[in-house]
Motif scaffolding. Sequence first.
Motif, mmCIF file in Angstrom:
data_model
loop_
_atom_site.group_PDB
_atom_site.id
_atom_site.type_symbol
_atom_site.label_atom_id
_atom_site.label_comp_id
_atom_site.label_asym_id
_atom_site.label_seq_id
_atom_site.Cartn_x
_atom_site.Cartn_y
_atom_site.Cartn_z
ATOM 1 N N ASP A 99 -5.054 0.627 -18.833
ATOM 2 C CA ASP A 99 -6.171 -0.236 -18.404
ATOM 3 C C ASP A 99 -5.960 -0.642 -16.951
ATOM 4 O O ASP A 99 -4.817 -0.754 -16.498
ATOM 5 C CB ASP A 99 -6.266 -1.493 -19.267
ATOM 6 N N ILE A 100 -7.057 -0.845 -16.249
ATOM 7 C CA ILE A 100 -7.003 -1.371 -14.883
ATOM 8 C C ILE A 100 -7.899 -2.607 -14.831
ATOM 9 O O ILE A 100 -9.078 -2.539 -15.169
ATOM 10 C CB ILE A 100 -7.447 -0.320 -13.856
ATOM 11 N N LEU A 101 -7.307 -3.727 -14.421
ATOM 12 C CA LEU A 101 -8.000 -5.010 -14.450
ATOM 13 C C LEU A 101 -7.976 -5.641 -13.067
ATOM 14 O O LEU A 101 -7.337 -5.141 -12.135
ATOM 15 C CB LEU A 101 -7.321 -5.954 -15.453
ATOM 16 N N GLU A 102 -8.671 -6.759 -12.948
ATOM 17 C CA GLU A 102 -8.597 -7.586 -11.742
ATOM 18 C C GLU A 102 -8.226 -8.994 -12.160
ATOM 19 O O GLU A 102 -8.853 -9.566 -13.052
ATOM 20 C CB GLU A 102 -9.932 -7.588 -10.987
ATOM 21 N N LYS A 103 -7.198 -9.540 -11.550
ATOM 22 C CA LYS A 103 -6.748 -10.893 -11.877
ATOM 23 C C LYS A 103 -6.406 -11.654 -10.612
ATOM 24 O O LYS A 103 -6.009 -11.058 -9.608
ATOM 25 C CB LYS A 103 -5.499 -10.838 -12.774
ATOM 26 N N GLN A 104 -6.554 -12.962 -10.710
ATOM 27 C CA GLN A 104 -6.123 -13.823 -9.608
ATOM 28 C C GLN A 104 -4.707 -14.301 -9.926
ATOM 29 O O GLN A 104 -4.509 -15.235 -10.686
ATOM 30 C CB GLN A 104 -7.066 -15.009 -9.440
ATOM 31 N N THR A 105 -3.756 -13.622 -9.365
ATOM 32 C CA THR A 105 -2.359 -13.957 -9.631
ATOM 33 C C THR A 105 -1.491 -13.436 -8.493
ATOM 34 O O THR A 105 -1.892 -12.557 -7.738
ATOM 35 C CB THR A 105 -1.883 -13.334 -10.960
ATOM 36 N N SER A 106 -0.333 -13.997 -8.379
ATOM 37 C CA SER A 106 0.618 -13.525 -7.365
ATOM 38 C C SER A 106 2.004 -13.357 -7.962
ATOM 39 O O SER A 106 2.976 -13.158 -7.247
ATOM 40 C CB SER A 106 0.687 -14.520 -6.203
ATOM 41 N N ALA A 107 2.095 -13.448 -9.283
ATOM 42 C CA ALA A 107 3.408 -13.471 -9.934
ATOM 43 C C ALA A 107 3.789 -12.144 -10.573
ATOM 44 O O ALA A 107 4.772 -12.074 -11.286
ATOM 45 C CB ALA A 107 3.419 -14.574 -10.997
ATOM 46 N N LEU A 108 3.021 -11.099 -10.344
ATOM 47 C CA LEU A 108 3.302 -9.824 -10.996
ATOM 48 C C LEU A 108 4.154 -8.921 -10.113
ATOM 49 O O LEU A 108 3.983 -8.864 -8.904
ATOM 50 C CB LEU A 108 1.994 -9.104 -11.340
ATOM 51 N N LYS A 109 5.033 -8.218 -10.752
ATOM 52 C CA LYS A 109 5.816 -7.222 -10.032
ATOM 53 C C LYS A 109 4.950 -5.992 -9.762
ATOM 54 O O LYS A 109 4.088 -5.644 -10.564
ATOM 55 C CB LYS A 109 7.048 -6.830 -10.839
ATOM 56 N N PRO A 110 5.201 -5.300 -8.659
ATOM 57 C CA PRO A 110 4.380 -4.124 -8.347
ATOM 58 C C PRO A 110 4.901 -2.851 -9.014
ATOM 59 O O PRO A 110 6.081 -2.740 -9.349
ATOM 60 C CB PRO A 110 4.520 -4.020 -6.828
ATOM 61 N N ILE A 111 4.009 -1.909 -9.199
ATOM 62 C CA ILE A 111 4.405 -0.571 -9.648
ATOM 63 C C ILE A 111 5.289 0.050 -8.569
ATOM 64 O O ILE A 111 5.014 -0.061 -7.372
ATOM 65 C CB ILE A 111 3.161 0.304 -9.888
ATOM 66 N N LEU A 112 6.360 0.707 -8.985
ATOM 67 C CA LEU A 112 7.285 1.290 -8.013
ATOM 68 C C LEU A 112 6.738 2.581 -7.408
ATOM 69 O O LEU A 112 6.769 2.773 -6.200
ATOM 70 C CB LEU A 112 8.642 1.559 -8.680
ATOM 71 N N CYS A 113 6.250 3.479 -8.269
ATOM 72 C CA CYS A 113 5.744 4.751 -7.770
ATOM 73 C C CYS A 113 5.001 5.469 -8.885
ATOM 74 O O CYS A 113 5.100 5.104 -10.063
ATOM 75 C CB CYS A 113 6.874 5.638 -7.235
ATOM 76 N N ARG A 114 4.281 6.495 -8.493
ATOM 77 C CA ARG A 114 3.671 7.377 -9.481
ATOM 78 C C ARG A 114 4.723 8.391 -9.890
ATOM 79 O O ARG A 114 5.357 9.025 -9.046
ATOM 80 C CB ARG A 114 2.444 8.068 -8.875
ATOM 81 N N GLU A 115 4.917 8.559 -11.195
ATOM 82 C CA GLU A 115 6.041 9.342 -11.683
ATOM 83 C C GLU A 115 5.846 10.839 -11.476
ATOM 84 O O GLU A 115 6.739 11.544 -11.070
ATOM 85 C CB GLU A 115 6.269 9.049 -13.175
#
Length: 264
Positions: A63-79
């Motif tokens: 799923d791809i969502l939109e949220k108002q947040t700043s506490a999430l870790k980012p995806i490192l890379c496309r595998e």
Amino acid sequence: MEQEFFFPPPSLPTLHIARVLLDNKRDFLLDYAIPEALEKEIVLGTHVRVPFKKGFGKGIVVDILEKQTSALKPILCRENKELLVPQNILKLCKWIADYYCSPLISALRTALPDSIRATIKPKEDLLLSLPTHLDPLYIQSKIKRSKKEKEALDFLKKWQPAWLSELPKKTGISRNIWKNLLRKGLIVGLSQKKEEIYFPIVPDHSAPKSLTEEQSHAVRLIEEEMHKGLPQPILLFGVTGSGKTEVYMQTIEKCLTQKNRFFS
């Protein structure tokens, strides 16, 4: 009188969030921020590498969502840029998981080919083969009392190389026997990831199972139809576990033995 002012807290930025299904034995969904550099690459079905606990994990974006947040870790890379679960397959798997109350990861593993699943989560295994130079007398001295070890060596001589994890099922020889041969130096094992090595599948040479009266009757009817100038389709009806597959297999074997070719 002092004038009081109320300053509302600054609004959090709206981020594009990827909900990732980690490759686990059960459904494990975690949200990760999509970095700006990866926004054009991360879509539904993408395989990604993400931070997880003290290391990292791999999974599929469901799923791809939109949220108002700043506490999430980012995806490192496309595998793997070449692998992408088609959106229609992903949608089907979600429906299956919802309808049958089953884990989504189970539905995906069923739908995806082995080669893709192996690439998502490669597994280390031992690729077994015979040493290039080994004294036959030395072999005899090591296996003179073990019939199973001799059978294992004969099998490997004909069908090497072979994966250690697959040999017990294919040969009926336990894993311990193969490990004993490794310890004795009668075979060698090379640690590999399964998706990196490809070789022919070892055929099953076990004796055909005995057919019931109904199965034998079905095989005879199919054989009679195959020998006609213009064979017609045959519907084989039976409940689960009634033995339809064995009828298929023995009919196919007869067809191949006679070197006939039939097209449905």
